[in-house]
Design a protein around this motif. Structure first.
Motif, mmCIF file in Angstrom:
data_model
loop_
_atom_site.group_PDB
_atom_site.id
_atom_site.type_symbol
_atom_site.label_atom_id
_atom_site.label_comp_id
_atom_site.label_asym_id
_atom_site.label_seq_id
_atom_site.Cartn_x
_atom_site.Cartn_y
_atom_site.Cartn_z
ATOM 1 N N ALA A 1 0.852 -1.191 0.000
ATOM 2 C CA ALA A 1 0.000 0.000 0.000
ATOM 3 C C ALA A 1 0.891 1.246 0.000
ATOM 4 O O ALA A 1 1.709 1.433 0.897
ATOM 5 C CB ALA A 1 -0.915 -0.001 1.222
ATOM 6 N N GLN A 2 0.709 2.102 -1.002
ATOM 7 C CA GLN A 2 1.576 3.274 -1.151
ATOM 8 C C GLN A 2 0.936 4.555 -0.622
ATOM 9 O O GLN A 2 1.636 5.509 -0.307
ATOM 10 C CB GLN A 2 1.949 3.473 -2.619
ATOM 11 C CG GLN A 2 2.675 2.287 -3.216
ATOM 12 C CD GLN A 2 2.975 2.474 -4.690
ATOM 13 O OE1 GLN A 2 3.288 3.585 -5.141
ATOM 14 N NE2 GLN A 2 2.882 1.401 -5.455
ATOM 15 N N ARG A 3 -0.388 4.595 -0.542
ATOM 16 C CA ARG A 3 -1.071 5.818 -0.113
ATOM 17 C C ARG A 3 -2.392 5.464 0.549
ATOM 18 O O ARG A 3 -2.942 4.370 0.353
ATOM 19 C CB ARG A 3 -1.297 6.746 -1.301
ATOM 20 C CG ARG A 3 -2.176 6.169 -2.392
ATOM 21 C CD ARG A 3 -2.265 7.080 -3.608
ATOM 22 N NE ARG A 3 -0.961 7.237 -4.240
ATOM 23 C CZ ARG A 3 -0.475 6.380 -5.131
ATOM 24 N NH1 ARG A 3 -1.168 5.299 -5.474
ATOM 25 N NH2 ARG A 3 0.705 6.575 -5.669
ATOM 26 N N CYS A 4 -2.907 6.398 1.314
ATOM 27 C CA CYS A 4 -4.212 6.215 1.940
ATOM 28 C C CYS A 4 -4.762 7.580 2.328
ATOM 29 O O CYS A 4 -4.013 8.552 2.462
ATOM 30 C CB CYS A 4 -4.129 5.311 3.174
ATOM 31 S SG CYS A 4 -3.297 6.072 4.604
ATOM 32 N N THR A 5 -6.058 7.664 2.479
ATOM 33 C CA THR A 5 -6.660 8.856 3.055
ATOM 34 C C THR A 5 -6.681 8.681 4.567
ATOM 35 O O THR A 5 -6.773 7.558 5.081
ATOM 36 C CB THR A 5 -8.095 9.065 2.542
ATOM 37 O OG1 THR A 5 -8.868 7.877 2.825
ATOM 38 C CG2 THR A 5 -8.099 9.320 1.035
ATOM 39 N N ALA A 6 -6.546 9.789 5.285
ATOM 40 C CA ALA A 6 -6.486 9.722 6.739
ATOM 41 C C ALA A 6 -6.936 11.050 7.328
ATOM 42 O O ALA A 6 -7.105 12.043 6.613
ATOM 43 C CB ALA A 6 -5.073 9.386 7.206
ATOM 44 N N THR A 7 -7.117 11.062 8.633
ATOM 45 C CA THR A 7 -7.498 12.272 9.356
ATOM 46 C C THR A 7 -6.472 12.554 10.442
ATOM 47 O O THR A 7 -6.054 11.636 11.166
ATOM 48 C CB THR A 7 -8.888 12.108 10.001
ATOM 49 O OG1 THR A 7 -9.851 11.825 8.969
ATOM 50 C CG2 THR A 7 -9.297 13.378 10.732
ATOM 51 N N VAL A 8 -6.055 13.798 10.544
ATOM 52 C CA VAL A 8 -5.103 14.200 11.573
ATOM 53 C C VAL A 8 -5.777 14.110 12.942
ATOM 54 O O VAL A 8 -6.862 14.659 13.150
ATOM 55 C CB VAL A 8 -4.593 15.640 11.330
ATOM 56 C CG1 VAL A 8 -3.681 16.086 12.473
ATOM 57 C CG2 VAL A 8 -3.863 15.729 9.989
ATOM 58 N N THR A 9 -5.140 13.399 13.868
ATOM 59 C CA THR A 9 -5.699 13.290 15.222
ATOM 60 C C THR A 9 -4.958 14.194 16.208
ATOM 61 O O THR A 9 -5.520 14.588 17.228
ATOM 62 C CB THR A 9 -5.630 11.839 15.721
ATOM 63 O OG1 THR A 9 -4.262 11.389 15.695
ATOM 64 C CG2 THR A 9 -6.478 10.927 14.839
ATOM 65 N N ALA A 10 -3.688 14.521 15.900
ATOM 66 C CA ALA A 10 -2.903 15.411 16.762
ATOM 67 C C ALA A 10 -1.669 15.874 16.000
ATOM 68 O O ALA A 10 -1.201 15.193 15.078
ATOM 69 C CB ALA A 10 -2.498 14.702 18.047
ATOM 70 N N ALA A 11 -1.145 17.035 16.382
ATOM 71 C CA ALA A 11 0.089 17.554 15.795
ATOM 72 C C ALA A 11 0.776 18.451 16.813
ATOM 73 O O ALA A 11 0.146 19.339 17.394
ATOM 74 C CB ALA A 11 -0.212 18.326 14.513
ATOM 75 N N ASP A 12 2.074 18.189 17.058
ATOM 76 C CA ASP A 12 2.830 18.998 18.006
ATOM 77 C C ASP A 12 4.284 19.030 17.570
ATOM 78 O O ASP A 12 4.604 18.676 16.426
ATOM 79 C CB ASP A 12 2.675 18.458 19.430
ATOM 80 C CG ASP A 12 3.028 16.983 19.545
ATOM 81 O OD1 ASP A 12 3.881 16.504 18.763
ATOM 82 O OD2 ASP A 12 2.469 16.302 20.421
ATOM 83 N N ASP A 13 5.170 19.433 18.465
ATOM 84 C CA ASP A 13 6.567 19.584 18.080
ATOM 85 C C ASP A 13 7.253 18.255 17.783
ATOM 86 O O ASP A 13 8.345 18.234 17.206
ATOM 87 C CB ASP A 13 7.341 20.345 19.158
ATOM 88 C CG ASP A 13 7.269 19.685 20.529
ATOM 89 O OD1 ASP A 13 6.586 18.655 20.672
ATOM 90 O OD2 ASP A 13 7.908 20.214 21.457
ATOM 91 N N ARG A 14 6.629 17.133 18.141
ATOM 92 C CA ARG A 14 7.196 15.823 17.812
ATOM 93 C C ARG A 14 6.806 15.387 16.406
ATOM 94 O O ARG A 14 7.537 14.624 15.768
ATOM 95 C CB ARG A 14 6.729 14.774 18.822
ATOM 96 C CG ARG A 14 7.227 15.022 20.236
ATOM 97 C CD ARG A 14 6.662 14.004 21.200
ATOM 98 N NE ARG A 14 7.140 12.654 20.923
ATOM 99 C CZ ARG A 14 6.644 11.571 21.516
ATOM 100 N NH1 ARG A 14 5.651 11.677 22.395
ATOM 101 N NH2 ARG A 14 7.129 10.385 21.232
ATOM 102 N N GLY A 15 5.630 15.840 15.945
ATOM 103 C CA GLY A 15 5.191 15.464 14.614
ATOM 104 C C GLY A 15 3.680 15.319 14.528
ATOM 105 O O GLY A 15 2.938 15.831 15.376
ATOM 106 N N ILE A 16 3.238 14.622 13.494
ATOM 107 C CA ILE A 16 1.812 14.531 13.156
ATOM 108 C C ILE A 16 1.329 13.099 13.350
ATOM 109 O O ILE A 16 1.974 12.139 12.907
ATOM 110 C CB ILE A 16 1.595 14.958 11.690
ATOM 111 C CG1 ILE A 16 2.104 16.393 11.472
ATOM 112 C CG2 ILE A 16 0.123 14.834 11.299
ATOM 113 C CD1 ILE A 16 2.259 16.774 10.005
ATOM 114 N N ARG A 17 0.178 12.964 13.997
ATOM 115 C CA ARG A 17 -0.441 11.659 14.190
ATOM 116 C C ARG A 17 -1.716 11.588 13.363
ATOM 117 O O ARG A 17 -2.451 12.572 13.274
ATOM 118 C CB ARG A 17 -0.743 11.424 15.673
ATOM 119 C CG ARG A 17 0.507 11.412 16.560
ATOM 120 C CD ARG A 17 0.166 11.836 17.974
ATOM 121 N NE ARG A 17 1.317 11.906 18.851
ATOM 122 C CZ ARG A 17 2.172 12.933 18.890
ATOM 123 N NH1 ARG A 17 2.001 13.987 18.087
ATOM 124 N NH2 ARG A 17 3.195 12.920 19.714
#
Length: 235
Positions: free
Chosen positions: A11-27
């Protein structure tokens, strides 16, 4: 979090929704990005939201068992929770990691001794072996690996329980990395008739997909420790 790569390494790509984002990165709530672990580097790629493209320069494990953090380029504006994105990995890099990681299992199968360490790379990879006696022959190891590649053996995964894993310690070849237990099951990588051991990385579906490899160097790293470095011939 849905770890798509665990069920489908292609699997090369997928749609997703951001659940959190901070100085560590994006979830995200789901992802195709593999996080650094088991000697395999984390994926790179992009997250696209509308007309905005966020470059992901690394992927790492978070605090939870299935938490994955997508690390953006420094200075990137972070998306807000709830943002819909398309996540896409750098497929060429990932596929080379898949080929290499599978080749390392073949290397593990043809070299005697337990594994004391290793690292997957896109062009070169290494495994360190505790070899009690004798020397390792670079040409013989190269020939043995390529013979198994040419046999085009199927590569699959299966799961066993923690209790079954504990009852079969011979499945663990790597001394430096213990198989993850505690969730109830452990994933095994099975190269038909050649290798069976715990592994959470990504791999190709058949050994023939690896292509030719070469042992480029064998180094002494201690009284009994030997480092074997392999490369994809088309690197």
């Amino acid at each position: 979090m849905e770890l798509i790569f665990r069920a489908d390494a292609y699997a090369q790509r997928c749609t997703a929704t951001v659940t959190a984002a901070d100085d560590r990165g994006i979830r995200l709530d789901r992802t195709v990005f593999y996080p650094t672990g088991g000697g395999q580097p984390g994926d790179t790629g992009t997250l696209t939201a509308g007309g905005s493209v966020i470059r992901i320069v690394d992927t790492v494990k978070g605090d939870g068992a299935d938490e994955i953090i997508h690390v953006p380029e420094p200075g990137t504006a972070l998306p807000a929770p709830g943002t819909a994105v398309e996540a896409e990995i750098d497929w060429n890099r990932r596929h080379r990691h898949m080929r290499m990681h599978t080749a390392m299992h073949l290397l593990c199968a043809v070299v005697p001794g337990s594994v004391t360490g290793g690292q997957v790379g896109a062009d070169k990879s290494r495994l360190d072996f505790n070899v009690p006696t004798g020397s390792l022959d670079k040409d013989a190891i190269t020939a043995a690996i390529n013979e198994r590649i040419a046999e085009d053996r199927p590569v699959s995964q299966r799961w066993i329980t923690d209790a079954e894993m504990e009852a079969r310690p011979e499945l663990v070849r790597t001394m430096s990395v213990k198989p993850p237990t505690g969730s109830g099951t452990v994933r095994l990588l099975d190269i038909e008739g050649v290798d069976l051991q715990p592994c959470g990385g990504t791999h190709v579906a058949r050994t023939g997909e690896i292509g030719a490899v070469e042992v480029v160097k064998i180094e002494n790293k201690g009284k009994q420790n030997r480092r074997v470095v392999i490369a994809l011939v088309d690197a």
